[in-house]
Write a protein that holds these residues in place. Structure first.
Motif, PDB file in Angstrom:
ATOM      1  N   TYR A 138       5.204  16.988 -14.701  1.00  0.00           N
ATOM      2  CA  TYR A 138       6.440  16.866 -14.568  1.00  0.00           C
ATOM      3  C   TYR A 138       7.357  16.017 -15.346  1.00  0.00           C
ATOM      4  N   PHE A 139       6.565  14.573 -14.878  1.00  0.00           N
ATOM      5  CA  PHE A 139       6.841  13.495 -15.324  1.00  0.00           C
ATOM      6  C   PHE A 139       6.214  12.982 -16.344  1.00  0.00           C
ATOM      7  N   ALA A 140       4.859  13.070 -16.722  1.00  0.00           N
ATOM      8  CA  ALA A 140       4.147  12.888 -17.132  1.00  0.00           C
ATOM      9  C   ALA A 140       4.312  13.298 -18.970  1.00  0.00           C
ATOM     10  N   GLU A 141       4.861  14.757 -18.580  1.00  0.00           N
ATOM     11  CA  GLU A 141       5.469  15.574 -19.469  1.00  0.00           C
ATOM     12  C   GLU A 141       7.020  15.169 -20.559  1.00  0.00           C
ATOM     13  N   LEU A 142       7.513  13.921 -19.629  1.00  0.00           N
ATOM     14  CA  LEU A 142       8.682  13.360 -19.704  1.00  0.00           C
ATOM     15  C   LEU A 142       8.373  12.468 -20.921  1.00  0.00           C
ATOM     16  N   GLY A 143       7.074  11.706 -20.086  1.00  0.00           N
ATOM     17  CA  GLY A 143       6.740  10.283 -20.706  1.00  0.00           C
ATOM     18  C   GLY A 143       7.616   9.400 -19.362  1.00  0.00           C
ATOM     19  N   LEU A 144       7.751   9.731 -18.522  1.00  0.00           N
ATOM     20  CA  LEU A 144       8.231   9.115 -17.493  1.00  0.00           C
ATOM     21  C   LEU A 144       7.108   8.664 -16.075  1.00  0.00           C
ATOM     22  N   ARG A 145       7.114   7.321 -16.877  1.00  0.00           N
ATOM     23  CA  ARG A 145       5.904   6.165 -15.765  1.00  0.00           C
ATOM     24  C   ARG A 145       6.165   4.805 -15.817  1.00  0.00           C
ATOM     25  N   THR A 170      17.413   4.825 -19.871  1.00  0.00           N
ATOM     26  CA  THR A 170      18.766   4.325 -19.559  1.00  0.00           C
ATOM     27  C   THR A 170      19.181   5.684 -19.114  1.00  0.00           C
ATOM     28  N   VAL A 171      20.375   5.900 -18.463  1.00  0.00           N
ATOM     29  CA  VAL A 171      21.247   6.228 -17.426  1.00  0.00           C
ATOM     30  C   VAL A 171      22.852   6.681 -18.322  1.00  0.00           C
ATOM     31  N   ILE A 172      22.370   7.586 -19.381  1.00  0.00           N
ATOM     32  CA  ILE A 172      23.526   8.117 -20.294  1.00  0.00           C
ATOM     33  C   ILE A 172      25.077   8.982 -20.109  1.00  0.00           C
ATOM     34  N   GLY A 232      27.055  15.795  -7.770  1.00  0.00           N
ATOM     35  CA  GLY A 232      25.456  16.049  -7.545  1.00  0.00           C
ATOM     36  C   GLY A 232      24.887  16.706  -8.461  1.00  0.00           C
ATOM     37  N   GLY A 233      25.282  16.681  -9.351  1.00  0.00           N
ATOM     38  CA  GLY A 233      24.879  17.330 -10.930  1.00  0.00           C
ATOM     39  C   GLY A 233      23.705  16.537 -11.421  1.00  0.00           C
ATOM     40  N   PRO A 234      23.149  16.584 -12.150  1.00  0.00           N
ATOM     41  CA  PRO A 234      22.034  16.268 -12.406  1.00  0.00           C
ATOM     42  C   PRO A 234      21.987  14.655 -13.357  1.00  0.00           C
ATOM     43  N   LEU A 235      21.333  14.009 -13.714  1.00  0.00           N
ATOM     44  CA  LEU A 235      21.327  12.588 -14.620  1.00  0.00           C
ATOM     45  C   LEU A 235      20.488  12.605 -15.990  1.00  0.00           C
ATOM     46  N   THR A 236      21.676  12.406 -17.100  1.00  0.00           N
ATOM     47  CA  THR A 236      20.915  12.628 -18.247  1.00  0.00           C
ATOM     48  C   THR A 236      20.711  11.221 -18.123  1.00  0.00           C
ATOM     49  N   VAL A 237      18.928  10.869 -18.459  1.00  0.00           N
ATOM     50  CA  VAL A 237      18.558   9.581 -18.907  1.00  0.00           C
ATOM     51  C   VAL A 237      18.196  10.045 -20.650  1.00  0.00           C
ATOM     52  N   ARG A 238      17.836   8.691 -21.118  1.00  0.00           N
ATOM     53  CA  ARG A 238      17.000   8.823 -22.701  1.00  0.00           C
ATOM     54  C   ARG A 238      15.991   7.584 -22.589  1.00  0.00           C
ATOM     55  N   LEU A 239      15.320   7.858 -22.661  1.00  0.00           N
ATOM     56  CA  LEU A 239      13.689   7.636 -22.863  1.00  0.00           C
ATOM     57  C   LEU A 239      13.038   7.162 -25.056  1.00  0.00           C
ATOM     58  N   ASP A 240      12.911   6.225 -25.606  1.00  0.00           N
ATOM     59  CA  ASP A 240      12.745   6.498 -26.384  1.00  0.00           C
ATOM     60  C   ASP A 240      13.238   7.203 -27.507  1.00  0.00           C
ATOM     61  N   ASP A 241      14.849   7.267 -27.324  1.00  0.00           N
ATOM     62  CA  ASP A 241      15.651   8.080 -28.227  1.00  0.00           C
ATOM     63  C   ASP A 241      15.319   9.423 -27.966  1.00  0.00           C
ATOM     64  N   VAL A 242      15.121   9.497 -26.923  1.00  0.00           N
ATOM     65  CA  VAL A 242      15.147  11.230 -26.762  1.00  0.00           C
ATOM     66  C   VAL A 242      15.822  11.005 -24.932  1.00  0.00           C
ATOM     67  N   GLU A 243      16.648  12.068 -25.095  1.00  0.00           N
ATOM     68  CA  GLU A 243      17.800  12.601 -23.741  1.00  0.00           C
ATOM     69  C   GLU A 243      16.685  14.020 -22.943  1.00  0.00           C
ATOM     70  N   TYR A 244      17.103  13.732 -21.289  1.00  0.00           N
ATOM     71  CA  TYR A 244      16.536  14.580 -21.048  1.00  0.00           C
ATOM     72  C   TYR A 244      17.364  14.751 -19.456  1.00  0.00           C
ATOM     73  N   ALA A 245      17.920  15.533 -18.968  1.00  0.00           N
ATOM     74  CA  ALA A 245      18.571  15.946 -17.575  1.00  0.00           C
ATOM     75  C   ALA A 245      17.333  15.770 -16.625  1.00  0.00           C
ATOM     76  N   LEU A 246      18.138  14.636 -14.885  1.00  0.00           N
ATOM     77  CA  LEU A 246      16.600  15.188 -14.329  1.00  0.00           C
ATOM     78  C   LEU A 246      17.943  15.752 -12.834  1.00  0.00           C
ATOM     79  N   GLY A 247      17.499  16.287 -12.394  1.00  0.00           N
ATOM     80  CA  GLY A 247      18.241  16.259 -10.672  1.00  0.00           C
ATOM     81  C   GLY A 247      18.154  15.555  -9.906  1.00  0.00           C
TER      82      GLY A 247
END
Length: 231
Positions: free
Chosen positions: A177-184, A190-192, A198-213
């Motif tokens: 899952y980390f590999a799919e998101l590019g979390l390496r 950046t946390v946006i 206790g909800g998820p964090l929305t983070v930005r990697l390379d101008d793409v945003e993801y919600a992470l539990g």
């Protein structure tokens, strides 16, 4: 050059116990037998029996109902096993192209039988790496190991940026899952936004945003943290 501990003097089971005790001790301090039993998947009775054996070999300091810690001799063995494991992981990933969600299980099989000569050859061939594919530090030949990263991605505040330092390798599915998101390791994040309650964090990697539990984010260690930008 410091003398290294020959692993062949101890069984694979002893090595596995010492390595696991080291990992838990690094996270939590003195290790409770119940925690060790859960981590190893063994019964508390069998774990207590092995701990008593390790204590008789002067590899751990054990006090009933107080838990266990490694002695200097036990820590030396644990670090040598960990060095083997993480070097093998790096070799499998870089030289053989084994996916990073598979190298941990493979390294578990090799770590006990790697000779010091082959260890040194792998180290040199890889250019003396300091981390494994997941960002975990590789102990030095002298047993040195830097302190663990204390900040997790889930600890960041809105607007803060950081560099991913290490991801947990405890779950192959999570690594995929980390590999799919590019979390390496080495990637900036950046946390946006942080959802309340206790909800998820929305983070930005390379101008793409993801919600992470929150739980997922707790398995990602970060470094080089920058403060939130002033609005």
């Amino acid at each position: 050059m410091s003398q290294r501990m020959p692993l062949s003097e101890h069984t694979e089971s002893v090595q596995d116990y010492l390595k696991t005790i080291f990992d838990i001790q690094r996270e939590q301090g003195r290790v409770a037998t119940t925690v060790l039993a859960e981590r190893l998947g063994n019964s508390p009775a069998s774990v207590t029996g092995m701990i008593k054996k390790l204590a008789s070999l002067n590899l751990v300091d054990y006090e009933p109902y107080q838990g266990v810690v490694l002695t200097a001799a036990g820590e030396k063995i644990a670090l040598e096993v960990i060095r083997h494991h993480r070097l093998i992981e790096r070799y499998l990933a870089e030289a053989l192209g084994v996916p990073w969600d598979q190298v941990h299980a493979e390294a578990d099989k090799w770590e006990h039988v790697l000779s010091e000569d082959l260890e040194d050859r792998i180290d040199a061939m890889l250019g003396y790496p300091t981390t494994d594919p997941h960002g975990a530090p590789i102990p030095g030949r002298d047993g040195s190991l830097p302190p663990p990263h204390s900040t997790r991605l889930c600890d960041l505040h809105i607007g803060q940026s950081a560099t991913i330092a290490e991801v947990s390798d405890h779950d192959p599915a999570m690594l995929r899952y980390f590999a799919e998101l590019g979390l390496r390791p080495g990637v900036d994040v950046t946390v946006i936004a942080i959802a309340p309650f206790g909800g998820p964090l929305t983070v930005r990697l390379d101008d793409v945003e993801y919600a992470l539990g929150r739980e997922v984010a707790s398995y990602v260690a970060v470094c080089d943290i920058t403060p939130a930008s002033a609005e």
